[in-house]
Design an enzyme around this catalytic site. Structure first.
Site, PDB file in Angstrom:
ATOM      1  N   TYR A  49       0.818  -1.211   0.000  1.00  0.00           N
ATOM      2  CA  TYR A  49       0.000   0.000   0.000  1.00  0.00           C
ATOM      3  C   TYR A  49       0.859   1.271   0.000  1.00  0.00           C
ATOM      4  O   TYR A  49       0.622   2.180  -0.801  1.00  0.00           O
ATOM      5  CB  TYR A  49      -0.961  -0.042   1.190  1.00  0.00           C
ATOM      6  N   GLU A 102       2.004   6.362  -7.176  1.00  0.00           N
ATOM      7  CA  GLU A 102       1.000   7.341  -7.601  1.00  0.00           C
ATOM      8  C   GLU A 102       1.561   8.757  -7.479  1.00  0.00           C
ATOM      9  O   GLU A 102       1.328   9.607  -8.358  1.00  0.00           O
ATOM     10  CB  GLU A 102      -0.254   7.193  -6.741  1.00  0.00           C
TER      11      GLU A 102
END
Length: 360
Positions: free
Chosen positions: A284, A291
């Protein structure tokens, strides 16, 4: 005969006090409450051999008069219920702890852990409700489970296709596969992420007990990256960042969706459960970093193309570049990472604490 004090160990929950008296083969056991003070006396083998042992404890706050106790060959266990369910700062009214009293670390929890245990007990209580009575109260329970099963199955198949496709191309083409990831997998990723909007709707409809805001943060964040950064900028579609973002997303989902899918039919695989509650710990944060890299790479492109720029009054200038909004979004992205990471970590602790109690 000499009267001595035994070793006493204590722990608490929001509604109860637990005492463990180190006294083996206790006889003539006498335990009672007198003006909110616990009185104890017994004959047994303690720290000073066979003797008569006794002690008294005046509790910090009022307790109920009922006392539950159990004597074994090794010790005497005592349970007292609090009058008001709340967390005590200490056990006794006197600030100085008696010399014979110590924490029971085998049962010791801090306040936050006790709250999680209380919540887990409530969840177990709900899960123990008779299935037939639940069906009578909710005639659509089977339909809801069928919908959730099919949703998780479709998402699992979609992300599995993306993961396998990218893995095969990576082995065949090596680093060259980084540059055409978007053109080979974008359609399926579009489909999966549009379907993921249902994960925000499902908690609102009461179909799942997952928190609304963690789901909203994840789905919104991913769709911004997919549709705004990658989808609207052709210059970004050939960047290696696309490969890492898509690969990390799919690596998480190929274990998350089958876990929920099997939960719909009351089935659990221990390995799958461990993967679902453990793989996100490294993946994660890595996904969020990937991103962020994609957003940073897109900033000069938005400045140059003026795409999605916001018009301003003539006195302030022609327009406000969309890149400024993305810079704010970068800060919110890592704030969302903190919120979701904390949420997932609590889920993991609650899950394994519940499983540990079942084993015991």
């Amino acid at each position: 005969m000499q009267i001595l004090t035994p070793h006493v160990y204590w722990a608490q929950r929001h509604g109860e006090i637990f005492l463990r008296v180190e006294l083996s083969d206790a006889k003539n056991l006498n335990i009672w409450l007198q003006e909110n003070t616990l009185q104890f006396s017994a004959q047994g083998h303690g720290a000073k051999g066979d003797n008569e042992y006794m002690f008294s404890l005046e509790f910090l706050e009022p307790v109920r008069p009922e006392i539950n106790h159990k004597s074994t060959q090794r010790q005497v266990d005592i349970k007292v219920k609090k009058q008001v369910e709340r967390w005590w700062d200490r056990l006794t009214l006197q600030e100085k702890k008696p010399v014979f009293l110590a924490p029971d670390f085998d049962r010791w929890l801090d306040e936050s852990d006790a709250e999680m245990e209380l919540q887990a007990k409530e969840e177990e209580k709900i899960n123990r409700i008779n299935v037939e009575s639940r069906v009578r109260k909710d005639p659509y329970l089977g339909l809801k489970k069928g919908y959730l099963f099919m949703y998780n199955l479709v998402q699992f198949l979609g992300f599995s296709w993306i993961f396998v496709n990218m893995t095969v191309r990576l082995f065949i083409l090596g680093q060259d596969s980084f540059y055409d990831t978007f053109h080979t997998t974008a359609d399926m990723m579009y489909f999966c992420q549009m379907m993921a909007v249902l994960e925000v709707i499902n908690p609102l409809l009461g179909l799942v007990r997952t928190g609304f805001f963690p789901a909203l943060i994840q789905v919104t964040g991913r769709n911004v990256i997919l549709f705004v950064i990658f989808g609207s900028l052709e210059e970004m579609q050939n960047q290696p960042a696309v490969f890492f973002v898509f690969y990390l997303w799919s690596s998480i989902e190929i274990f998350r969706y089958p876990f929920y899918m099997l939960a719909c039919i009351g089935t659990e695989w221990k390995l799958l459960t461990w993967l679902r509650y453990s793989l996100w710990i490294p993946l994660y944060p890595l996904g969020t970093i990937s991103e962020a890299v994609a957003v940073i790479q897109s900033l000069p492109i938005f400045d140059e193309t003026r795409r999605f720029s916001l018009p301003l009054p003539a006195a302030l200038g022609q327009s406000l570049s969309f890149s400024y909004i993305l810079q704010i979004y970068l800060v919110l992205m890592f704030l969302g990472l903190f919120i979701n990471f904390r949420h997932l970590y609590k889920q993991r602790r609650r899950r394994y604490r519940s499983r540990k109690r079942k084993v015991q």
